[in-house]
Design an enzyme around this catalytic site. Structure first.
Site, short mmCIF file in Angstrom:
data_model
loop_
_atom_site.label_atom_id
_atom_site.label_comp_id
_atom_site.label_asym_id
_atom_site.label_seq_id
_atom_site.Cartn_x
_atom_site.Cartn_y
_atom_site.Cartn_z
N CYS A 159 82.15 52.05 22.59
CA CYS A 159 81.61 52.29 23.92
C CYS A 159 82.46 51.51 24.91
O CYS A 159 82.44 50.28 24.93
CB CYS A 159 80.16 51.79 23.96
SG CYS A 159 79.35 52.17 25.52
N CYS A 212 76.34 58.26 24.19
CA CYS A 212 76.87 56.97 24.64
C CYS A 212 75.79 56.09 25.26
O CYS A 212 75.55 56.12 26.47
CB CYS A 212 78.01 57.15 25.63
SG CYS A 212 78.79 55.54 25.95
#
Length: 435
Positions: free
Chosen positions: A372, A160
């Site tokens: 995200c 991420c």
């Protein structure tokens, strides 16, 4: 053979468990095994919230024994080497395990040697990381009394890519509410050239940066950390413009700052030495440098960069047609997130199913989708969803939550992150249901 399985899965993380659960739901095989040494399975996306003191760490963990889907055999062991030519995997304790089809999903590993000094400093004192110990991050955030708060990341691929900045926005909000912010400078240093790769998301985040008065430093590659003296050392990844434009500023030359390196300049202590720039910090949050696990890197299954060499659309290995790979270990040019796995698994299971039944893979194709969730304050979030081309690809289902534009901050998106996503993870994804 006792140690032979029709489908062998390496990894009991998000990708491995979801793949096994889907394959079992499809009743594709009664002979499925998962190699995974860990006792605990973590829901890591919530660690950003743990690091900001707004989520209970214990709720992110479940025993691995509860996660292995019923019908799959759990081989509690470490894979050590591959012999793909002979359809076998060597393990630390269980000997050689053979397979007809292999799914490789062990996630990634941390290699602190890539940033000398970081390993020694990590999770001690004022150096923290939500990736390794989010409880320590929360201790650092709540005990910060002012000074230079440096948020940064290594230049390697990481889980991420937005995580190193999410915690910055939450920490800044916490310090603002607790009257520490006025005594602080918040910096984000990155080897990248923009705050985020998807344009509409970057525009929103630049507004957040402006509101929070954060100094961005681009083209800053983290190369070493001096934990004792609290200095993060950077190499500049781009030449400073001709004509004497500079990265640091004195009283009279702020106008000459090179904008490729600085946005919203703040004068903090920087030491220049041996061509490197050392930013002095009073607290540091970063991500560990990440690589494929050693047994993957040392195999003949990887590309030149050391990641599992699969077709980016079918997830089938480029050399061995009975091998598939997905998740963080795969050489896919998109963000390494659980959301990406959510879209990869149905493609993989369909292709594997067709291969087993018809000796050819299916027509499903992975378009690089990843997402995200970028929390920007306590109670606010932006949801970046994108594909291989970096196009913004919002899920139409968000309209049901009365969210017209997920590229803008919204409190409903915060509720989605904190309450809905963990539920969808544990109750649907991990049970092999498409989300």
């Amino acid at each position: 053979m006792a140690n032979h399985y029709e489908i062998l899965i390496i990894g009991g993380g998000t990708a491995g468990i979801m793949s096994a659960a889907q394959l079992l739901r499809q009743k594709l095989s009664k002979s499925i095994a998962i190699i995974e040494p860990a006792d605990t399975h973590y829901y890591q996306p919530a660690w950003t919230l743990v690091g900001a003191g707004t989520y209970n760490f214990d709720k992110t963990a479940k025993p691995m024994s509860e996660m292995i889907p019923k019908g799959a055999k759990w081989i509690k062991d470490k894979a050590t080497t591959f012999d793909a030519d002979n359809n076998s995997v060597h393990t630390e304790k269980s000997g050689v395990i053979t397979y007809d089809y292999l799914v490789v999903a062990p996630g990634l590993a941390y290699d602190f040697s890539l940033v000398p000094g970081l390993g020694e400093a990590m999770d001690k004192g004022v150096v923290c990381s939500n990736y390794t110990d989010p409880k320590h991050t929360w201790d650092v955030v709540k005990n910060f009394k002012g000074g230079t708060a440096l948020f940064t990341q290594p230049a390697t691929p990481i889980k991420c890519g937005g995580a190193p900045q999410k915690i910055m926005y939450l920490a800044e909000d916490y310090w603002n509410k607790n009257k520490v912010r006025a005594k602080s400078e918040v910096l984000f240093a990155t080897a990248g050239t923009v705050i985020f790769g998807t344009k509409v998301i970057a525009e929103t985040l630049m507004e957040v940066v402006e509101r929070k008065d954060i100094n961005l430093r681009f083209n800053h590659k983290l190369v070493k950390v001096d934990g004792e003296n609290q200095i993060a050392w950077y190499e500049l990844t781009k030449d400073i413009k001709a004509g004497g434009c500079i990265v640091m500023s004195g009283d009279d030359d702020e106008k000459r700052l090179d904008e490729d390196f600085q946005y919203n300049y703040k004068r903090v202590k920087v030491t220049k030495k041996d061509g490197l720039y050392g930013i002095h910090y009073d607290m540091l949050h970063t991500a560990p440098p990440s690589v494929a696990p050693k047994f993957i890197r040392e195999s003949n299954l990887v590309n030149d960069a050391g990641w599992l060499d699969v077709d980016i659309h079918t997830l089938q290995h480029k050399k061995y047609p009975n091998v598939f790979g997905l998740g963080d270990v795969a050489a896919l040019p998109t963000a390494k997130t659980g959301a990406a796995v959510r879209k990869q698994v149905p493609v993989l299971t369909d292709n594997l199913s067709m291969l087993i039944k018809h000796k050819k893979i299916g027509s499903k194709s992975y378009n690089g989708y990843s997402s995200c969730p970028l929390v920007t304050d306590y109670g606010k979030m932006v949801l970046a969803e994108f594909d291989y081309e970096g196009n913004f690809t919002p899920d139409p289902k968000l309209k049901r939550m009365l969210i017209k534009d997920s590229s803008k901050e919204h409190w409903r998106l915060w509720m989605f992150k904190k309450y809905m996503l963990p539920y969808l993870y544990w109750q649907r994804m991990m049970k092999g249901k498409n989300v």
